[in-house]
Design an enzyme around this catalytic site. Sequence first.
Site, PDB file in Angstrom:
ATOM      1  N   TRP A 333       6.664 -36.350 -28.207  1.00 30.14           N
ATOM      2  CA  TRP A 333       7.826 -37.198 -27.908  1.00 30.14           C
ATOM      3  C   TRP A 333       9.125 -36.406 -27.981  1.00 30.14           C
ATOM      4  CZ3 TRP A 333      12.195 -38.906 -30.545  1.00 30.14           C
ATOM      5  CH2 TRP A 333      12.875 -39.963 -29.942  1.00 30.14           C
ATOM      6  N   HIS A 334       9.195 -35.432 -28.894  1.00 29.61           N
ATOM      7  CA  HIS A 334      10.407 -34.632 -29.034  1.00 29.61           C
ATOM      8  C   HIS A 334      10.571 -33.581 -27.934  1.00 29.61           C
ATOM      9  CE1 HIS A 334      10.976 -36.293 -33.115  1.00 29.61           C
ATOM     10  NE2 HIS A 334      12.229 -35.938 -32.931  1.00 29.61           N
ATOM     11  N   GLY A 335       9.592 -33.444 -27.077  1.00 25.43           N
ATOM     12  CA  GLY A 335       9.728 -32.509 -25.958  1.00 25.43           C
ATOM     13  C   GLY A 335       8.488 -31.707 -25.646  1.00 25.43           C
TER      14      GLY A 335
END
Length: 370
Positions: A333-335
Site C-alpha cells: 500500500w505504501h508503494g
Amino acid sequence: MPQDPMDFEWSYWIEWGRERILWLLAGHLLVSQVSRLLVEKYKPWCLMVYGMTACWLLLGIKGFAVILLHATISFAVAQFQLSLLTWLCSLILLSTLRIPAVEEAKRKWYDTENEYYLLLFTVSVRCLFCTSFSLEYCWHGPTQKSSHSFLWMLAYVFYYPTFHNGPLMNFDEFSKQMRKQEAFSLKTNLSIFIVGIIRIFFWWCLAELMIHLMYIHALYSSAPPLEAASYWALGGLALAQVLFFYVKYLILYGVPALLLQMDGLKPPALPCCVSLMHSFTKMWRLISVKSLIMLLLCRFTYRYIYVPMGGSQSSLLGTLFSTALTFAFVSYWHGGQSYLWYWGALNWLGVIVENGIKRILSISLIQDLI
C-alpha cells in the site's frame, strides 16, 4: 533560522494546509455544526455533499471522477458478496495507481506535481475506505443490506476530515455513530474545540522547533556526517527521527480527530509515544490500537487481514502467515518499492523473534531457572 527541507511529508501537508485544506476543513466544521443544530437527521447527507464539493474544488472534475469510479466499481463487485473477489478488486484498483501510462495521463490533468501527488495520496486512502465498505457488505446478512446502500458508501468515502490522509474508521463504526442522534450542545462542542486547538498548536510548535533546530532529515540525506558519527550518535539520530514522526502524526491525525469529535463521532486513538515502547511486538501489536504508530492502517489490517486469516488464534504457521500477509499489504500500500519490502520483512522478523523468545521463556523449566 531556515527549516530542514528534507522531510517531504511535513512540508507537503503544511503547505497544502495553509493554502486550502484548512479552509475546507473549517467549512466542513461550519456545515457540520449547522446541520447538527438544525437538521440532525440529514447530517450524513449534508456532510456527503460538502465532501464531494470539496473534492471537486481541490482535485478537479477528473480527480473527483476517479474517486467516484473507484467507489462505484467497489460497490458493484461487493454485490457478489465474495471477500476474495472484493480483495482482488481492491488490489487491482490500487495497482492502477502505479501503471506508468496512467500516472503520466493523470499528471497532465494538473499544473504542478503537488496537485498530482494530492490526487495520488487521496485515492490511495480512498481505496482503503472502499475496501472497508465492501468487506463489511460481504459479511452482513440480507436484513442489514439496507444500511449498506450506495448512498451510505458515498457518505463514508467522501467524509472530508479523513479524506486526504486518514485516519481510517471502518464503515460499521462510521455508520453506527453517524446514525446516532444525540443532544447537541454548542457550549460543550466549543470547549472541546478550544482544548483541541490548544493541544494541536502545542504539538505544531514542538514540531516546528524540531524541524528548525535539529535537522534530522538533512543529516540522514548526507553520508559523510553519518559515517563520522559514533554509534551512540547514530542511535540518538534514529530516536530523534522516530520522535519527530510521532509528533508529526499527532498533528496530521489530531486535526481530523478533533473534527470527528465535533461531528459527534469517536475518533481512532492517536499514536502512543514511542519512548514508552519497551517491546518490539507491543509497537506492532494488532490487538492494541494505541500501541501502533501506523495508525492509518492498524485498525484496517487487524479487522480485514489479520483476524480473517486466523491471527493469534490459529496454529503457529497460521500466525506466521497472518502476520506476514499484514506486513506485505502495508508495504504494498505504501508503494511496493524494494526498500519497503525489506522494511516489512525486517519488522515481521522482529515480531516473530520476540514472540518466539517469549514462548521459550514461558516454559516452566526456563522460568524456574530464571
